[in-house]
Design a protein around this motif. Structure first.
Motif, PDB file in Angstrom:
ATOM      1  N   GLY A 262       0.907  -1.194  -0.003  1.00 33.93           N
ATOM      2  CA  GLY A 262       0.096   0.059  -0.133  1.00 33.93           C
ATOM      3  C   GLY A 262       0.894   1.422  -0.131  1.00 33.93           C
ATOM      4  N   TYR A 263       0.564   2.258  -0.692  1.00 38.39           N
ATOM      5  CA  TYR A 263       1.176   3.387  -0.941  1.00 38.39           C
ATOM      6  C   TYR A 263       1.565   4.203   0.498  1.00 38.39           C
ATOM      7  N   ALA A 264       0.531   4.114   1.444  1.00 37.20           N
ATOM      8  CA  ALA A 264       0.466   5.122   2.547  1.00 37.20           C
ATOM      9  C   ALA A 264       1.510   4.410   3.652  1.00 37.20           C
ATOM     10  N   ILE A 265       1.831   3.204   3.411  1.00 36.04           N
ATOM     11  CA  ILE A 265       2.881   2.739   4.708  1.00 36.04           C
ATOM     12  C   ILE A 265       4.081   2.526   3.883  1.00 36.04           C
TER      13      ILE A 265
ATOM     14  N   LEU B 287      -6.153   1.220  -7.528  1.00 36.63           N
ATOM     15  CA  LEU B 287      -7.348   0.946  -6.720  1.00 36.63           C
ATOM     16  C   LEU B 287      -7.380   1.301  -5.544  1.00 36.63           C
ATOM     17  N   GLN B 288      -6.059   1.830  -5.117  1.00 40.54           N
ATOM     18  CA  GLN B 288      -6.185   2.339  -3.646  1.00 40.54           C
ATOM     19  C   GLN B 288      -6.522   3.767  -3.673  1.00 40.54           C
ATOM     20  N   GLY B 289      -7.634   3.992  -4.254  1.00 42.00           N
ATOM     21  CA  GLY B 289      -8.147   5.332  -4.471  1.00 42.00           C
ATOM     22  C   GLY B 289      -8.145   6.271  -3.248  1.00 42.00           C
TER      23      GLY B 289
ATOM     24  N   ALA C 182      -6.268  11.305 -12.234  1.00 45.96           N
ATOM     25  CA  ALA C 182      -6.656  11.745 -13.521  1.00 45.96           C
ATOM     26  C   ALA C 182      -6.267  10.615 -14.419  1.00 45.96           C
ATOM     27  N   ARG C 183      -5.225   9.545 -13.992  1.00 46.16           N
ATOM     28  CA  ARG C 183      -5.107   8.665 -14.898  1.00 46.16           C
ATOM     29  C   ARG C 183      -6.262   7.395 -14.858  1.00 46.16           C
ATOM     30  N   LEU C 184      -6.777   7.351 -13.556  1.00 47.59           N
ATOM     31  CA  LEU C 184      -7.772   6.434 -13.303  1.00 47.59           C
ATOM     32  C   LEU C 184      -9.071   6.980 -13.961  1.00 47.59           C
ATOM     33  N   GLN C 185      -9.294   8.071 -13.536  1.00 45.80           N
ATOM     34  CA  GLN C 185     -10.550   8.426 -14.082  1.00 45.80           C
ATOM     35  C   GLN C 185     -10.666   8.820 -15.677  1.00 45.80           C
TER      36      GLN C 185
ATOM     37  N   PHE D 252     -18.814  -2.210 -13.237  1.00 44.20           N
ATOM     38  CA  PHE D 252     -18.608  -3.705 -13.001  1.00 44.20           C
ATOM     39  C   PHE D 252     -17.264  -4.358 -13.235  1.00 44.20           C
ATOM     40  N   MET D 253     -16.710  -3.633 -14.314  1.00 50.35           N
ATOM     41  CA  MET D 253     -15.292  -4.127 -14.768  1.00 50.35           C
ATOM     42  C   MET D 253     -14.266  -3.766 -13.636  1.00 50.35           C
ATOM     43  N   PHE D 254     -14.408  -2.602 -13.092  1.00 50.08           N
ATOM     44  CA  PHE D 254     -13.499  -2.238 -12.145  1.00 50.08           C
ATOM     45  C   PHE D 254     -13.834  -2.803 -10.897  1.00 50.08           C
ATOM     46  N   GLY D 255     -15.250  -3.243 -10.638  1.00 52.63           N
ATOM     47  CA  GLY D 255     -15.241  -4.021  -9.356  1.00 52.63           C
ATOM     48  C   GLY D 255     -14.822  -5.303  -9.433  1.00 52.63           C
ATOM     49  N   ALA D 256     -14.936  -6.038 -10.801  1.00 49.46           N
ATOM     50  CA  ALA D 256     -14.453  -7.230 -11.025  1.00 49.46           C
ATOM     51  C   ALA D 256     -13.006  -7.511 -10.583  1.00 49.46           C
TER      52      ALA D 256
END
Length: 206
Positions: A27-30, A113-115, A127-130, A167-171
């Motif tokens: 994870g980015y945070a730690i 996806l660690q949004g 912006a890349r994810l969006q 659904f795609m990103f959820g999967a």
């Protein structure tokens, strides 16, 4: 000089490879720069030679990733000839399967996806994810517009396109959360079946 430039680029890629692994695994945070340097077999000082800090390293990791849907058209002029719904569903399903099966793409997807962690860290990464989400929705909307021949209103097409993207990103998120290996679990096929089940009745009844 050429050798020096090659060595600099090699070091840079080692750092990005290490950062990609650490950001996705911990994870980015730690994640700490010391962790990245250890994985790369370099010193922390070498990171600062190439990047100002962790946010810039994150942006470089994401910017070098190329997902299957990055090649989807943004404009109708670049979308010809448009596929039918079945072909589109296969393209998107295969894209999901490839993302989960290729280690580099799988790790980068896990980072993106660690949004909740990243949205205040880097506008470029957000912006890349969006941008990917918008590209998928626009592509689906274009295909629906052609398939429906005006039988669905724009707002209906957009709603269906959004449902496909969600659904795609959820999967993908579920597969990453559960640790499902992409090469063994047909997540992409499930996405393809969902798209067909969602869109064909709407087109037929439009």
């Amino acid at each position: 000089m050429r050798r020096c430039k090659a060595e600099v680029e090699q070091t840079r890629q080692r750092l990005l490879d290490a950062a990609e692994r650490v950001f996705s695994d911990r994870g980015y945070a730690i994640a700490r720069l010391e962790d990245i340097a250890d994985v790369a077999g370099l010193t922390r000082g070498s990171i600062y030679w190439h990047y100002e800090g962790k946010p810039e390293l994150l942006e470089a990791v994401i910017e070098r990733s190329w997902f299957p849907w990055d090649q989807l058209p943004l404009e109708r002029a670049g979308a010809q000839p448009l596929p039918g719904i079945e072909e589109m569903a296969a393209v998107l399903g295969n894209g999901v399967q490839r993302t989960l099966s290729v280690p580099h793409l799988r790790r980068c997807a896990a980072i993106l996806l660690q949004g909740h962690e990243l949205r205040h860290i880097s506008e470029r990464v957000q912006a890349r994810l969006q941008g990917m989400q918008q590209r998928i929705r626009h592509y689906v909307s274009l295909v629906l517009e052609q398939a429906c021949v005006g039988r669905l209103a724009g707002v209906e097409r957009d709603a269906l396109a959004r449902a496909v993207g969600v659904f795609m990103f959820g999967a993908i998120s579920e597969a990453l959360l559960l640790g499902l290996p992409g090469e063994q679990f047909p997540v992409g096929r499930e996405v393809e079946r969902f798209i067909l089940a969602l869109l064909f009745p709407c087109v037929a009844g439009g």
